[in-house]
Structure formats: structure tokens, C-alpha cells
Motif scaffolding. Structure first.
Motif, short mmCIF file in Angstrom:
data_model
loop_
_atom_site.label_atom_id
_atom_site.label_comp_id
_atom_site.label_asym_id
_atom_site.label_seq_id
_atom_site.Cartn_x
_atom_site.Cartn_y
_atom_site.Cartn_z
N LEU A 73 0.86 -1.17 0.00
CA LEU A 73 0.00 0.00 0.00
C LEU A 73 0.90 1.23 0.00
CD1 LEU A 73 -2.95 1.02 0.33
CD2 LEU A 73 -2.50 1.08 2.77
N VAL A 74 0.76 2.07 -1.02
CA VAL A 74 1.54 3.30 -1.15
C VAL A 74 0.62 4.47 -0.86
CG1 VAL A 74 2.93 4.75 -2.66
CG2 VAL A 74 3.07 2.25 -2.86
N LYS A 75 0.97 5.26 0.15
CA LYS A 75 0.15 6.39 0.57
C LYS A 75 0.83 7.69 0.16
CE LYS A 75 -1.94 5.80 4.39
NZ LYS A 75 -3.36 5.69 4.31
N ILE A 76 0.06 8.58 -0.50
CA ILE A 76 0.54 9.90 -0.90
C ILE A 76 -0.53 10.92 -0.51
CG2 ILE A 76 1.24 11.39 -2.81
CD1 ILE A 76 1.98 8.87 -4.39
N ASN A 77 -0.12 11.99 0.17
CA ASN A 77 -1.06 13.06 0.49
C ASN A 77 -1.05 14.02 -0.69
OD1 ASN A 77 -1.80 15.86 1.79
ND2 ASN A 77 -2.61 14.23 3.09
N MET A 78 -2.21 14.20 -1.33
CA MET A 78 -2.28 14.98 -2.57
C MET A 78 -3.71 15.38 -2.88
SD MET A 78 -1.76 11.78 -5.21
CE MET A 78 -2.32 12.61 -6.68
N SER A 79 -3.86 16.34 -3.78
CA SER A 79 -5.17 16.63 -4.33
C SER A 79 -5.44 15.58 -5.41
CB SER A 79 -5.23 18.04 -4.94
OG SER A 79 -4.46 18.08 -6.12
N ILE A 80 -6.68 15.47 -5.81
CA ILE A 80 -7.00 14.49 -6.85
C ILE A 80 -7.61 15.16 -8.07
CG2 ILE A 80 -7.17 12.52 -5.29
CD1 ILE A 80 -10.28 12.83 -5.57
N ASN A 81 -7.20 16.41 -8.35
CA ASN A 81 -7.63 17.03 -9.61
C ASN A 81 -7.29 16.07 -10.73
OD1 ASN A 81 -8.63 19.51 -8.61
ND2 ASN A 81 -6.53 20.16 -8.26
N GLN A 82 -8.15 16.00 -11.73
CA GLN A 82 -8.03 14.97 -12.77
C GLN A 82 -6.64 14.85 -13.39
OE1 GLN A 82 -11.09 14.96 -15.75
NE2 GLN A 82 -10.53 12.92 -16.42
N PRO A 83 -6.00 15.93 -13.84
CA PRO A 83 -4.67 15.75 -14.45
C PRO A 83 -3.63 15.23 -13.45
CG PRO A 83 -5.52 17.97 -14.88
CD PRO A 83 -6.46 17.32 -13.92
N VAL A 84 -3.79 15.60 -12.18
CA VAL A 84 -2.83 15.17 -11.15
C VAL A 84 -2.99 13.68 -10.87
CG1 VAL A 84 -2.12 15.45 -8.74
CG2 VAL A 84 -2.72 17.47 -10.11
N ILE A 85 -4.20 13.26 -10.53
CA ILE A 85 -4.40 11.85 -10.15
C ILE A 85 -4.17 10.92 -11.34
CG2 ILE A 85 -6.91 11.81 -10.49
CD1 ILE A 85 -4.94 9.98 -7.71
N LEU A 86 -4.58 11.32 -12.54
CA LEU A 86 -4.35 10.47 -13.70
C LEU A 86 -2.86 10.33 -14.00
CD1 LEU A 86 -7.45 10.67 -14.00
CD2 LEU A 86 -7.08 10.74 -16.45
N SER A 87 -2.09 11.39 -13.81
CA SER A 87 -0.64 11.31 -14.03
C SER A 87 0.03 10.40 -13.01
CB SER A 87 -0.01 12.71 -13.96
OG SER A 87 -0.51 13.52 -14.98
N ILE A 88 -0.33 10.58 -11.74
CA ILE A 88 0.28 9.75 -10.69
C ILE A 88 -0.16 8.30 -10.86
CG2 ILE A 88 0.44 9.34 -8.20
CD1 ILE A 88 1.94 11.85 -9.20
N SER A 89 -1.41 8.08 -11.17
CA SER A 89 -1.89 6.71 -11.37
C SER A 89 -1.17 6.06 -12.56
CB SER A 89 -3.40 6.71 -11.58
OG SER A 89 -3.89 5.39 -11.71
N ALA A 90 -0.97 6.81 -13.64
CA ALA A 90 -0.25 6.27 -14.80
C ALA A 90 1.19 5.92 -14.42
CB ALA A 90 -0.26 7.29 -15.95
N PHE A 91 1.81 6.76 -13.60
CA PHE A 91 3.15 6.47 -13.11
C PHE A 91 3.15 5.17 -12.32
CE2 PHE A 91 6.46 7.21 -9.76
CZ PHE A 91 7.56 7.08 -10.58
N MET A 92 2.12 4.97 -11.50
CA MET A 92 2.01 3.75 -10.70
C MET A 92 1.82 2.52 -11.61
SD MET A 92 2.57 4.62 -7.64
CE MET A 92 2.58 6.07 -6.60
N VAL A 93 1.05 2.68 -12.68
CA VAL A 93 0.90 1.59 -13.66
C VAL A 93 2.27 1.19 -14.18
CG1 VAL A 93 0.08 1.02 -16.00
CG2 VAL A 93 -1.46 2.12 -14.37
N CYS A 94 3.05 2.18 -14.58
CA CYS A 94 4.39 1.92 -15.14
C CYS A 94 5.31 1.27 -14.11
CB CYS A 94 5.00 3.20 -15.67
SG CYS A 94 4.14 3.87 -17.11
N LEU A 95 5.28 1.75 -12.87
CA LEU A 95 6.10 1.13 -11.82
C LEU A 95 5.70 -0.33 -11.60
CD1 LEU A 95 6.44 3.91 -9.09
CD2 LEU A 95 8.20 3.06 -10.66
N GLY A 96 4.41 -0.58 -11.61
CA GLY A 96 3.94 -1.95 -11.45
C GLY A 96 4.48 -2.86 -12.53
#
Length: 117
Positions: A73-96
């Protein structure tokens, strides 16, 4: 599934989560703890992934193991504005993909205007 297909699938799933949060009156600009979930095939992979996340300060990773799988479980304190969360989530996809661990998506509490976490 190719990396591009994984990213496209993830973006679609992320948009669904945002739609659900929006329907509950979420203010995406309010920072909150967001949990990104990964499943590893064995303890070694889970530990390597956890250490990579923590050593590079990409978030705070915690390992949870059960009889069936190894969950990071990776926890990050952040806003979830669409460009932000989609970018971080895409980064997580790549790390996976890079670490051969399954990215299982993200979740967070609903934050409404005037409500603090």
C-alpha cells in the motif's frame, strides 16, 4: 496487455472513481491521503517494490501480507484534480509493470468543501 493498453484501461478506471467521488460532492482540490494498491507474487518482489518507493520518496509504502498474496500500500497526500491523479496513477501503472507487481488502483476518502480530513 501492453503498457499503452494498461495506461488506457487505468485512465478509464480512474475517471470512474472520480465520477463516483464527484457524485458525493467531493472537492478534488482538497489534499487527502490517497492509497495506491499493488499485489506481488512473492515476498521478495513486494519488499523490493516497497523499498524502491520509500527510498525514492515516491510515497510511504507499507507491506501487508496474507495467506494468498503480498500487498503493498503506497500512501501519498495529494489533491485528486483529474490531471494530477491520472498522471500519478499512470506512473504507478508503469512502476507496477517495471517491478512485475500488479497495480490494483487507488482510493481515498471523499472530501467536501468545509470538511477536513
Amino acid at each position: 496487455m501492453s503498457i499503452v493498453e494498461s495506461l488506457m484501461s487505468g485512465a478509464k478506471a480512474d475517471a470512474s472513481v472520480l465520477d463516483a467521488l464527484n457524485s458525493h460532492g467531493d472537492d478534488f482540490s482538497i489534499a487527502r491521503d490517497v492509497d495506491f494498491v499493488f499485489l506481488a507474487k512473492n515476498l521478495k518482489k513486494a519488499e523490493e517494490f516497497q523499498q524502491f518507493i520509500n527510498n525514492n520518496h515516491y510515497g510511504v509504502a507499507r507491506l501487508d501480507s496474507s495467506d494468498v498474496d503480498f500487498r503493498v500500500l503506497v500512501k501519498i497526500n495529494m489533491s485528486i484534480n483529474q490531471p494530477v491523479i491520472l498522471s500519478i496513477s499512470a506512473f504507478m501503472v508503469c512502476l507496477g509493470i517495471l517491478f512485475d507487481v500488479e497495480y490494483d488502483g487507488w482510493g481515498c476518502p471523499v472530501n467536501r468543501p468545509g470538511k477536513t480530513q
